[in-house]
Design an enzyme around this catalytic site. Structure first.
Site, PDB file in Angstrom:
ATOM      1  N   ASN A 169      -6.516  -0.834   7.946  1.00  0.00           N
ATOM      2  CA  ASN A 169      -5.995  -1.603   9.082  1.00  0.00           C
ATOM      3  C   ASN A 169      -4.486  -1.827   9.029  1.00  0.00           C
ATOM      4  O   ASN A 169      -3.824  -1.864  10.063  1.00  0.00           O
ATOM      5  CB  ASN A 169      -6.730  -2.947   9.137  1.00  0.00           C
ATOM      6  CG  ASN A 169      -6.012  -3.963  10.001  1.00  0.00           C
ATOM      7  OD1 ASN A 169      -6.054  -3.892  11.239  1.00  0.00           O
ATOM      8  ND2 ASN A 169      -5.299  -4.897   9.374  1.00  0.00           N
ATOM      9  N   LYS A 216      -0.157   7.089  15.151  1.00  0.00           N
ATOM     10  CA  LYS A 216      -1.528   6.687  15.474  1.00  0.00           C
ATOM     11  C   LYS A 216      -2.350   7.880  15.965  1.00  0.00           C
ATOM     12  O   LYS A 216      -3.561   7.956  15.723  1.00  0.00           O
ATOM     13  CB  LYS A 216      -1.522   5.554  16.505  1.00  0.00           C
ATOM     14  CG  LYS A 216      -0.934   4.244  15.971  1.00  0.00           C
ATOM     15  CD  LYS A 216      -1.673   3.757  14.736  1.00  0.00           C
ATOM     16  CE  LYS A 216      -1.322   2.333  14.353  1.00  0.00           C
ATOM     17  NZ  LYS A 216      -2.029   1.880  13.143  1.00  0.00           N
ATOM     18  N   ILE A 242       0.822  -1.227   0.000  1.00  0.00           N
ATOM     19  CA  ILE A 242       0.000   0.000   0.000  1.00  0.00           C
ATOM     20  C   ILE A 242       0.847   1.265   0.000  1.00  0.00           C
ATOM     21  O   ILE A 242       0.318   2.357  -0.207  1.00  0.00           O
ATOM     22  CB  ILE A 242      -1.019   0.032   1.172  1.00  0.00           C
ATOM     23  CG1 ILE A 242      -0.316  -0.013   2.531  1.00  0.00           C
ATOM     24  CG2 ILE A 242      -2.034  -1.076   1.032  1.00  0.00           C
ATOM     25  CD1 ILE A 242      -1.267   0.294   3.704  1.00  0.00           C
ATOM     26  N   TYR A 281       5.767   5.872  16.661  1.00  0.00           N
ATOM     27  CA  TYR A 281       4.624   4.986  16.379  1.00  0.00           C
ATOM     28  C   TYR A 281       3.364   5.608  16.982  1.00  0.00           C
ATOM     29  O   TYR A 281       2.330   5.731  16.315  1.00  0.00           O
ATOM     30  CB  TYR A 281       4.878   3.590  16.971  1.00  0.00           C
ATOM     31  CG  TYR A 281       3.621   2.749  17.051  1.00  0.00           C
ATOM     32  CD1 TYR A 281       3.043   2.227  15.903  1.00  0.00           C
ATOM     33  CD2 TYR A 281       3.006   2.506  18.278  1.00  0.00           C
ATOM     34  CE1 TYR A 281       1.873   1.473  15.975  1.00  0.00           C
ATOM     35  CE2 TYR A 281       1.843   1.754  18.357  1.00  0.00           C
ATOM     36  CZ  TYR A 281       1.279   1.239  17.204  1.00  0.00           C
ATOM     37  OH  TYR A 281       0.135   0.508  17.271  1.00  0.00           O
TER      38      TYR A 281
HETATM   39  N1  NAP Z   1      -1.873  -6.218  17.686  1.00  0.00           N
HETATM   40  C1  NAP Z   1      -1.739  -5.188  18.498  1.00  0.00           C
HETATM   41  O1  NAP Z   1      -1.334  -5.360  19.650  1.00  0.00           O
HETATM   42  C2  NAP Z   1      -2.118  -3.805  18.044  1.00  0.00           C
HETATM   43  C3  NAP Z   1      -2.290  -2.814  19.000  1.00  0.00           C
HETATM   44  C4  NAP Z   1      -2.627  -1.538  18.598  1.00  0.00           C
HETATM   45  C5  NAP Z   1      -2.810  -1.262  17.264  1.00  0.00           C
HETATM   46  N2  NAP Z   1      -2.638  -2.250  16.339  1.00  0.00           N
HETATM   47  C6  NAP Z   1      -2.835  -1.903  14.927  1.00  0.00           C
HETATM   48  O2  NAP Z   1      -3.690  -2.851  14.335  1.00  0.00           O
HETATM   49  C7  NAP Z   1      -3.426  -2.926  12.940  1.00  0.00           C
HETATM   50  C8  NAP Z   1      -3.309  -4.378  12.523  1.00  0.00           C
HETATM   51  O3  NAP Z   1      -2.140  -4.922  13.094  1.00  0.00           O
HETATM   52  P1  NAP Z   1      -2.039  -6.408  13.652  1.00  0.00           P
HETATM   53  O4  NAP Z   1      -1.859  -6.303  15.087  1.00  0.00           O
HETATM   54  O5  NAP Z   1      -3.126  -7.262  13.130  1.00  0.00           O
HETATM   55  O6  NAP Z   1      -0.595  -6.807  13.092  1.00  0.00           O
HETATM   56  P2  NAP Z   1      -0.124  -7.757  11.910  1.00  0.00           P
HETATM   57  O7  NAP Z   1      -0.577  -9.149  12.164  1.00  0.00           O
HETATM   58  O8  NAP Z   1       1.346  -7.494  11.789  1.00  0.00           O
HETATM   59  O9  NAP Z   1      -0.899  -7.180  10.656  1.00  0.00           O
HETATM   60  C9  NAP Z   1      -0.467  -6.099   9.883  1.00  0.00           C
HETATM   61  C10 NAP Z   1      -0.790  -6.417   8.437  1.00  0.00           C
HETATM   62  O10 NAP Z   1      -0.436  -5.297   7.620  1.00  0.00           O
HETATM   63  C11 NAP Z   1       0.113  -5.791   6.408  1.00  0.00           C
HETATM   64  N3  NAP Z   1       1.047  -4.814   5.875  1.00  0.00           N
HETATM   65  C12 NAP Z   1       2.177  -4.338   6.474  1.00  0.00           C
HETATM   66  N4  NAP Z   1       2.814  -3.502   5.646  1.00  0.00           N
HETATM   67  C13 NAP Z   1       2.079  -3.463   4.501  1.00  0.00           C
HETATM   68  C14 NAP Z   1       2.235  -2.787   3.272  1.00  0.00           C
HETATM   69  N5  NAP Z   1       3.281  -1.976   3.032  1.00  0.00           N
HETATM   70  N6  NAP Z   1       1.307  -2.974   2.315  1.00  0.00           N
HETATM   71  C15 NAP Z   1       0.254  -3.796   2.515  1.00  0.00           C
HETATM   72  N7  NAP Z   1       0.043  -4.447   3.669  1.00  0.00           N
HETATM   73  C16 NAP Z   1       0.952  -4.284   4.651  1.00  0.00           C
HETATM   74  C17 NAP Z   1       0.829  -7.086   6.800  1.00  0.00           C
HETATM   75  O11 NAP Z   1       0.844  -8.009   5.733  1.00  0.00           O
HETATM   76  P3  NAP Z   1       2.093  -8.179   4.727  1.00  0.00           P
HETATM   77  O12 NAP Z   1       3.318  -8.240   5.583  1.00  0.00           O
HETATM   78  O13 NAP Z   1       1.789  -9.426   3.980  1.00  0.00           O
HETATM   79  O14 NAP Z   1       2.055  -6.958   3.851  1.00  0.00           O
HETATM   80  C18 NAP Z   1      -0.021  -7.624   7.930  1.00  0.00           C
HETATM   81  O15 NAP Z   1      -0.949  -8.594   7.465  1.00  0.00           O
HETATM   82  C19 NAP Z   1      -2.166  -2.083  12.701  1.00  0.00           C
HETATM   83  O16 NAP Z   1      -2.522  -0.807  12.214  1.00  0.00           O
HETATM   84  C20 NAP Z   1      -1.577  -1.976  14.089  1.00  0.00           C
HETATM   85  O17 NAP Z   1      -0.765  -0.813  14.262  1.00  0.00           O
HETATM   86  C21 NAP Z   1      -2.305  -3.516  16.691  1.00  0.00           C
END
Ligand code: NAP
Length: 251
Positions: free
Chosen positions: A88, A156, A62, A152
């Site tokens: 997301n 956000k 993206i 970070y």
């Molecule tokens: N889990 C937590 O504790 C937590 C807490 C607060 C906020 N969040 C937020 O929640 C959201 C989802 O994160 P998650 O926790 O589910 O982590 P995750 O499992 O690492 O998911 C992030 C996803 O984003 C995709 N991504 C990363 N860079 C990308 C790029 N350049 N283009 C397209 N896709 C990309 C990754 O897939 P690919 O590597 O295949 O591209 C991955 O599937 C994020 O915005 C994160 O900051 C998570």
């Protein structure tokens, strides 16, 4: 609450190959939507889509030039409309002030702030037509300080403020914009941040200890509220940031 209904609606979900994005893509499909699941790893997206004919994997970075328009065009050419964008995809980076570099900050900002902005922009003409909605994904740390990952958290905070600003800007078009701010949730985020297995286990145990409800979140429970924010039946909610973190933001 009435059950979720996305019948005949079309959604784009970024980061659909793992964690929260995977749970959102599956929940939307279960609720009747057609879903374009976006991420860089095709195999991960295919595994999200396995067993569902409503999720179409779409491999894309993206942050690449032209990606936003290409992703929106893919959804609209396939299904003829667009109702929901879930911004997301994002990443956590541990970057103490003493260690930041312009390159690191650029990568973080490109992914967490610029890419979702350009995707929302590319989606606008279609969301105007359907009076659709955007859900951005922030973090508890979008409105709480965190030592060692200030940029970070700032990225956000930007997502939360963009949510409120776009909500006002797009309200005349009938487009709603809301934000879900999760706390520590099971996903690939800690591994994607480059932490080793040992450190990840320590971080998880520490987070669970600090969260008032005593555990980290499950992606499906976060996804359920992303759907509530996005769903067509939620007609009068816009500009809101819903924190779902077991109470972490309170302590
Ligand atoms: N889990 C937590 O504790 C937590 C807490 C607060 C906020 N969040 C937020 O929640 C959201 C989802 O994160 P998650 O926790 O589910 O982590 P995750 O499992 O690492 O998911 C992030 C996803 O984003 C995709 N991504 C990363 N860079 C990308 C790029 N350049 N283009 C397209 N896709 C990309 C990754 O897939 P690919 O590597 O295949 O591209 C991955 O599937 C994020 O915005 C994160 O900051 C998570």
């Amino acid at each position: 609450m009435p059950s979720l209904d996305f019948a005949d609606r079309v959604a784009i979900v970024t980061g659909a190959g793992s964690g929260i994005g995977r749970a959102v893509a599956r929940a939307l499909a279960d609720a009747g939507a057609q879903v374009l699941g976006v991420g860089r790893r095709r195999l991960a997206l295919e595994s999200t889509a396995a067993g569902s004919d409503r999720i179409a994997p779409h491999a894309a970075d993206i942050t690449a030039p032209g990606a936003a328009q290409e992703i929106v065009t893919a959804a609209v050419e396939r299904w003829g409309r667009l109702d929901v964008v879930v911004n997301n995809a994002g990443a956590t980076r541990l970057l103490p002030l003493a260690e930041i570099t312009p390159a690191d900050l650029g990568l973080l900002w490109d992914l967490n702030v610029t890419a979702p902005s350009l995707l929302a922009q590319a989606a606008l003409p279609h969301l105007r037509r359907t009076r659709g909605s955007i859900v951005n994904v922030s973090s508890t740390y979008g409105h709480r300080p965190i030592a060692g990952a200030g940029h970070y958290a700032a990225s956000k905070a930007a997502v939360e403020h963009l949510t409120r600003s776009w909500a006002v800007e797009l309200a005349p078009d009938g487009i709603r914009v809301n934000c879900l701010a999760p706390g520590p949730t099971e996903s690939e985020a800690l591994a994607a941040a480059g932490l080793s297995g040992d450190v990840i286990e320590r971080v998880k145990a520490d987070e669970a200890r600090r969260i008032p409800l005593g555990r980290r979140g499950d992606p499906a429970e976060v996804a359920a509220w992303i759907l509530r924010l996005a769903e067509p039946a939620t007609t009068w909610l816009t500009g809101q940031v819903l924190t779902m973190d077991g109470g972490l933001e309170l302590v």
